[in-house]
Design a protein around this motif. Structure first.
Motif, PDB file in Angstrom:
ATOM      1  N   LEU A  93       0.378  -0.923   0.413  1.00 48.15           N
ATOM      2  CA  LEU A  93      -0.469  -0.553   0.425  1.00 48.15           C
ATOM      3  C   LEU A  93       1.158   1.137  -0.091  1.00 48.15           C
ATOM      4  CD1 LEU A  93      -2.581   1.118   0.287  1.00 48.15           C
ATOM      5  CD2 LEU A  93      -2.668   1.164   2.688  1.00 48.15           C
ATOM      6  N   ASP A  94       1.852   1.598   0.432  1.00 50.98           N
ATOM      7  CA  ASP A  94       2.835   2.493   1.092  1.00 50.98           C
ATOM      8  C   ASP A  94       4.290   1.785  -0.131  1.00 50.98           C
ATOM      9  OD1 ASP A  94       1.340   3.345   2.659  1.00 50.98           O
ATOM     10  OD2 ASP A  94       2.530   2.078   4.486  1.00 50.98           O
ATOM     11  N   ALA A  95       3.760   1.812  -1.415  1.00 52.24           N
ATOM     12  CA  ALA A  95       4.705   1.446  -1.901  1.00 52.24           C
ATOM     13  C   ALA A  95       4.940   2.763  -3.151  1.00 52.24           C
ATOM     14  CB  ALA A  95       4.762  -0.026  -3.405  1.00 52.24           C
ATOM     15  N   GLU A  96       4.434   2.765  -3.133  1.00 48.67           N
ATOM     16  CA  GLU A  96       4.040   4.570  -4.086  1.00 48.67           C
ATOM     17  C   GLU A  96       5.378   5.851  -3.677  1.00 48.67           C
ATOM     18  OE1 GLU A  96       3.331   3.938  -7.472  1.00 48.67           O
ATOM     19  OE2 GLU A  96       2.887   2.229  -7.031  1.00 48.67           O
ATOM     20  N   ASN A  97       5.054   5.580  -2.637  1.00 51.74           N
ATOM     21  CA  ASN A  97       6.305   6.329  -1.827  1.00 51.74           C
ATOM     22  C   ASN A  97       7.479   5.846  -1.787  1.00 51.74           C
ATOM     23  OD1 ASN A  97       7.482   8.418   0.077  1.00 51.74           O
ATOM     24  ND2 ASN A  97       5.641   9.254   1.129  1.00 51.74           N
ATOM     25  N   PRO A  98       9.072   6.247  -2.264  1.00 55.33           N
ATOM     26  CA  PRO A  98       9.826   5.856  -2.234  1.00 55.33           C
ATOM     27  C   PRO A  98      10.514   5.696  -0.658  1.00 55.33           C
ATOM     28  CG  PRO A  98      10.044   7.849  -3.562  1.00 55.33           C
ATOM     29  CD  PRO A  98       8.872   7.796  -3.212  1.00 55.33           C
ATOM     30  N   GLN A  99       9.876   7.453  -0.138  1.00 52.64           N
ATOM     31  CA  GLN A  99      10.653   7.714   1.246  1.00 52.64           C
ATOM     32  C   GLN A  99       9.896   6.594   2.836  1.00 52.64           C
ATOM     33  OE1 GLN A  99       9.374  11.989   0.879  1.00 52.64           O
ATOM     34  NE2 GLN A  99      11.361  12.075   1.048  1.00 52.64           N
ATOM     35  N   VAL A 100       9.035   6.140   2.139  1.00 56.15           N
ATOM     36  CA  VAL A 100       8.924   4.778   3.172  1.00 56.15           C
ATOM     37  C   VAL A 100       9.161   4.144   3.912  1.00 56.15           C
ATOM     38  CG1 VAL A 100       6.682   4.034   4.194  1.00 56.15           C
ATOM     39  CG2 VAL A 100       6.431   6.227   3.201  1.00 56.15           C
ATOM     40  N   ASN A 101      10.011   3.252   4.328  1.00 55.70           N
ATOM     41  CA  ASN A 101      10.533   1.918   4.741  1.00 55.70           C
ATOM     42  C   ASN A 101       9.684   1.454   5.533  1.00 55.70           C
ATOM     43  OD1 ASN A 101      12.947   2.919   3.718  1.00 55.70           O
ATOM     44  ND2 ASN A 101      12.704   4.404   5.326  1.00 55.70           N
ATOM     45  N   LEU A 102       9.703   0.080   5.144  1.00 56.38           N
ATOM     46  CA  LEU A 102       8.895  -1.566   5.560  1.00 56.38           C
ATOM     47  C   LEU A 102      10.106  -2.016   6.730  1.00 56.38           C
ATOM     48  CD1 LEU A 102       7.324  -2.592   2.352  1.00 56.38           C
ATOM     49  CD2 LEU A 102       6.586  -0.724   3.851  1.00 56.38           C
ATOM     50  N   ALA A 103       9.286  -2.060   7.761  1.00 54.87           N
ATOM     51  CA  ALA A 103       9.739  -2.910   8.789  1.00 54.87           C
ATOM     52  C   ALA A 103      11.035  -4.447   7.819  1.00 54.87           C
ATOM     53  CB  ALA A 103       9.158  -3.173   9.980  1.00 54.87           C
ATOM     54  N   PRO A 104      11.776  -4.120   8.713  1.00 54.18           N
ATOM     55  CA  PRO A 104      12.309  -5.997   7.930  1.00 54.18           C
ATOM     56  C   PRO A 104      11.427  -6.790   7.933  1.00 54.18           C
ATOM     57  CG  PRO A 104      13.757  -4.421   9.454  1.00 54.18           C
ATOM     58  CD  PRO A 104      12.984  -3.883  10.029  1.00 54.18           C
ATOM     59  N   GLY A 105      11.456  -7.962   6.470  1.00 59.69           N
ATOM     60  CA  GLY A 105      10.842  -9.565   7.144  1.00 59.69           C
ATOM     61  C   GLY A 105       9.306  -8.731   6.474  1.00 59.69           C
ATOM     62  N   THR A 106       8.996  -7.397   6.083  1.00 64.88           N
ATOM     63  CA  THR A 106       7.588  -7.544   5.949  1.00 64.88           C
ATOM     64  C   THR A 106       7.185  -8.589   4.866  1.00 64.88           C
ATOM     65  OG1 THR A 106       7.196  -4.934   7.078  1.00 64.88           O
ATOM     66  CG2 THR A 106       5.995  -5.550   4.828  1.00 64.88           C
ATOM     67  N   GLY A 120      10.403  11.551  20.920  1.00 59.92           N
ATOM     68  CA  GLY A 120      11.420  11.749  22.383  1.00 59.92           C
ATOM     69  C   GLY A 120      12.143  10.338  21.414  1.00 59.92           C
ATOM     70  N   ALA A 121      12.714   9.642  22.493  1.00 64.44           N
ATOM     71  CA  ALA A 121      13.194   8.413  22.594  1.00 64.44           C
ATOM     72  C   ALA A 121      12.392   7.581  21.701  1.00 64.44           C
ATOM     73  CB  ALA A 121      13.430   7.746  23.952  1.00 64.44           C
ATOM     74  N   ASP A 122      11.265   7.362  21.165  1.00 61.49           N
ATOM     75  CA  ASP A 122      10.238   7.112  20.714  1.00 61.49           C
ATOM     76  C   ASP A 122      11.025   6.524  19.122  1.00 61.49           C
ATOM     77  OD1 ASP A 122       9.391   5.014  21.922  1.00 61.49           O
ATOM     78  OD2 ASP A 122       7.525   6.726  22.364  1.00 61.49           O
ATOM     79  N   TRP A 123      11.224   7.890  18.473  1.00 57.91           N
ATOM     80  CA  TRP A 123      11.463   8.204  17.678  1.00 57.91           C
ATOM     81  C   TRP A 123      12.592   7.632  17.308  1.00 57.91           C
ATOM     82  CZ3 TRP A 123       9.905  10.119  13.335  1.00 57.91           C
ATOM     83  CH2 TRP A 123      10.317  10.124  11.802  1.00 57.91           C
ATOM     84  N   GLN A 124      12.706   6.924  15.669  1.00 60.17           N
ATOM     85  CA  GLN A 124      13.964   6.053  14.712  1.00 60.17           C
ATOM     86  C   GLN A 124      14.363   6.816  13.654  1.00 60.17           C
ATOM     87  OE1 GLN A 124      13.628   1.618  14.882  1.00 60.17           O
ATOM     88  NE2 GLN A 124      12.717   2.052  16.657  1.00 60.17           N
ATOM     89  N   ASP A 125      14.957   6.702  12.885  1.00 59.93           N
ATOM     90  CA  ASP A 125      15.772   7.764  12.063  1.00 59.93           C
ATOM     91  C   ASP A 125      15.156   7.056  10.300  1.00 59.93           C
ATOM     92  OD1 ASP A 125      17.121   9.774  13.118  1.00 59.93           O
ATOM     93  OD2 ASP A 125      18.843   9.267  12.524  1.00 59.93           O
ATOM     94  N   TRP A 126      14.837   5.616  10.304  1.00 59.60           N
ATOM     95  CA  TRP A 126      13.717   5.114   8.955  1.00 59.60           C
ATOM     96  C   TRP A 126      12.525   5.217   9.859  1.00 59.60           C
ATOM     97  CZ3 TRP A 126      10.169   1.146   9.657  1.00 59.60           C
ATOM     98  CH2 TRP A 126      10.340   0.196  10.856  1.00 59.60           C
ATOM     99  N   TYR A 127      12.299   6.078  10.207  1.00 59.21           N
ATOM    100  CA  TYR A 127      10.649   6.702   9.820  1.00 59.21           C
ATOM    101  C   TYR A 127      10.203   7.794   9.431  1.00 59.21           C
ATOM    102  CZ  TYR A 127       9.760   3.817  14.743  1.00 59.21           C
ATOM    103  OH  TYR A 127       9.297   2.415  15.650  1.00 59.21           O
TER     104      TYR A 127
END
Length: 615
Positions: free
Chosen positions: A135-148, A552-559
């Motif tokens: 569903l999110d494949a059209e946006n190249p800036q969106v990363n999928l979680a490993p193994g998706t 805060g600490a919940d943010w991850q750079d791949w989001y």
């Protein structure tokens, strides 16, 4: 001459809602249609294997309970019912309902919708539809979680548990045209029953996009049970507890132009205000464009205005042709997971949890199995009170959560915990039930898109006399329009924050209400304020970088973060891509549905202009 508004009520937002709601909605006022949404995305997957093994009926028991309790008053008041409680087996629930109607000698015609179940074809579709595009494949800036998407690399494997497309209104509407009184659906889109009822009632053609879009938002507003009558409401603290008990479910009155009034039965508890409606409007969005198989709704200029007590009008929704695709919810076997929660009290809590994690990590490393874990999280929950008045005030928890492809790997976690069991930190305690650590299988979620031309969506009408079924295939939409990239922007003409005067650090929730929820792997959040000056401040303050900072600490750079505005309701909306991993059923987060995210952001202290707080 325009027909009067159609009165459509909701009787369920999840499988837990009891059948009493359907009865009450029929009993306590004038009603034309009862609709019910019993399916969260994970319902179908959870019951799929048991249904195939003959250990589950395939339909939702609370939906059947509602029909049993209500069927006679439905007949008496000529109320039509459209529900998705058929889940995996809409035909089974429809036949059971038909038998009930016949036993009671009632003049009600039962039908069911089919076409969403695509498990028998899923491997064919994987080969045919570019390996089922995400569903999110059209946006190249969106990363999928490993193994998706690992399961896509194994065509022909048996790990896919369920595959159900989100159907629109066409089969339901055709059923109403053929005289159906009760229509049982499986995985139709949440708002489709409301849209179909309104389209049939008002005689809208398929091209009435503004009207259909308005009814789509009306359906969205009432699909979640009591969420628009006082439940899951950020402003609940302004009400007495007694006003929040036994909440009644909502009603939408949809006019011929697609505008609606959200209300409720006067006899039932609860409240409908601009704030409850705005909160629900902002729930589980993917931006300012809301999609259905039959229409695309643009809510950028939506308006929400109170007309009188418990009556709120929603207008300003624009409609456009639907996309050629629809969502396909695929669940697959993700592996095994387990968890354990332990507690620490009082002094040096942080170091206590650090010791616990080190004991487990070091033992797993020593045994050479640490790399076999897909997920191993140590989540600290709560902060101990200073100078506590009781032990519970001083107690917090550590949630140890793990996932792996093999159950045997997770067994090593239990061994590592027990190996150091008597070498624990000062005052460690937990439940004595260690069954939490037993590995259990989990399903992961993959939201795909599928061409609507691939579907055989049908309405199936049961003849009241012969029990014979007449199947009518409705086909895809006559006109579609490719989806444009989702909008993502900062505010136009931001106001200098210093111009609002002196500030004080206070929780953002002191002036802003909000609602958040899950969208597959993602979390959405909409925040809104109440005055034009507060709006100028909120839209200027709440940038994408500010959302990352507040996390805060919940943010991850791949989001990744998307941001849009709905200025006429003074709302800023964000989608944060990634936090839920492979979806609700497999998320490592304690808040797997994203419902608490808004309340977390509202609790973060920010510099709020003092004049907004009357200080």
């Amino acid at each position: 001459m325009a027909k009067r508004a159609v009165l459509i009520v909701n009787c369920s937002g999840a499988m837990s809602d009891p059948g009493d709601h359907m009865l009450n909605q029929a009993k306590y006022g004038p009603v034309d249609f009862i609709t019910g949404d019993y399916l969260a995305e994970v319902n179908i997957a959870n019951d799929a294997e048991a249904y195939r093994n003959g250990q589950h009926p395939g339909w939702i028991s609370t939906a059947w309970d509602g029909l049993c309790k209500s069927v006679e008053i439905l007949h008496e008041k000529r109320i039509k019912v459209i529900i998705n409680g058929g889940c995996l087996n809409p035909r089974g629930l429809a036949e059971k309902t038909h038998n009930l109607v016949q036993e009671k000698k009632l003049n009600l015609k039962v039908a069911y919708v089919e076409g969403d179940e695509l498990l028998p074809r899923v491997h064919e579709l994987m080969a045919k539809q570019e390996r089922l595009k995400h569903l999110d494949a059209e946006n190249p800036q969106v990363n999928l979680a490993p193994g998706t998407d690992n399961f896509l690399k194994r065509p022909g494997s048996s790990e896919i548990v369920s595959a159900n497309a989100y159907l629109g209104i066409r089969a339901i509407k055709r059923g109403l045209e053929e005289g159906a009184d009760i229509i049982i659906c499986g995985r139709v889109a949440d708002a489709s029953p409301v849209m179909a009822a309104a389209a049939w009632w008002h005689g809208w053609p398929d091209s009435a996009y503004d009207e259909l879009a308005g009814s789509l938002i009306a359906g969205h507003l009432i699909e979640c049970s009591t969420y628009v009558t006082g439940a899951n409401f950020a402003g609940f603290d302004k009400y007495d507890i007694k006003d929040l008990l036994n909440l009644g479910l909502p009603i939408v009155e949809i006019d011929s132009n697609g505008e609606c009034v959200v209300t409720k039965h006067e006899a039932l508890p609860g409240f409908v205000t601009e704030d409850t409606v705005k909160c629900q409007l902002l729930y589980e969005l993917q931006g300012n464009i809301y999609l259905n198989s039959d229409v695309k709704a643009d809510i950028a200029r939506v308006q929400v205005k109170e007309e009188s007590k418990n009556r709120v009008r929603v207008s300003g929704v624009k409609g456009y042709p639907p996309p050629p695709t629809t969502k396909l919810a695929v669940f697959y076997q993700g592996g095994f997971q387990c968890e354990l929660t332990i507690n620490a009290t009082g002094y040096a809590t942080a170091k206590k949890y650090e010791l616990q994690a080190a004991q487990i990590f070091s033992k797993l490393q020593e045994w050479g199995v640490l790399e076999q874990f897909d997920t191993l999280d140590f989540q600290r929950i709560g902060v101990p009170a200073e100078n506590p008045r009781c032990q519970l005030e001083s107690t917090t928890s550590l949630r140890i959560f793990a996932q792996a492809k093999d159950a045997a790997t997770l067994g090593k976690l239990a061994q590592a915990f027990m190996y150091n069991g008597m070498a624990h930190f000062a005052g460690m305690h937990s439940t004595l039930d260690m069954r939490q650590l037993r590995p259990i299988p989990f399903n992961a979620f993959y939201p795909a898109v599928i061409e609507q031309t691939e579907l055989e969506e049908s309405i199936n009408l049961i003849d009241p006399s012969t029990r014979e079924v007449r199947k009518i295939v409705v086909g895809p939409p006559a006109k579609t329009e490719p989806l444009a990239p989702r909008e993502n922007y900062e505010t136009a003409n931001p106001v200098d924050l210093a111009s609002f005067g002196p500030t004080v650090d206070r929780p953002l929730g002191d002036i802003a209400l909000a609602r958040s929820g899950d969208k597959g792997a993602n979390v959405n959040i909409g925040l809104f304020v109440h005055t034009d000056e507060e709006w100028d401040w909120l839209r200027s303050f709440m940038t994408r970088s500010k959302m990352r900072e507040l996390m805060g600490a919940d943010w991850q750079d791949w989001y990744f973060v998307e941001r849009v505005e709905m200025p006429l309701i003074r709302a800023v909306h964000f989608v944060v891509y990634g936090p839920l991993g492979r979806g609700v059923s497999s998320s490592r987060l304690l808040d797997a549905l994203g419902k608490g995210f808004a309340e977390f952001i509202r609790a973060v202290h920010v510099p709020i202009p003092r004049k907004f707080l009357n200080l």
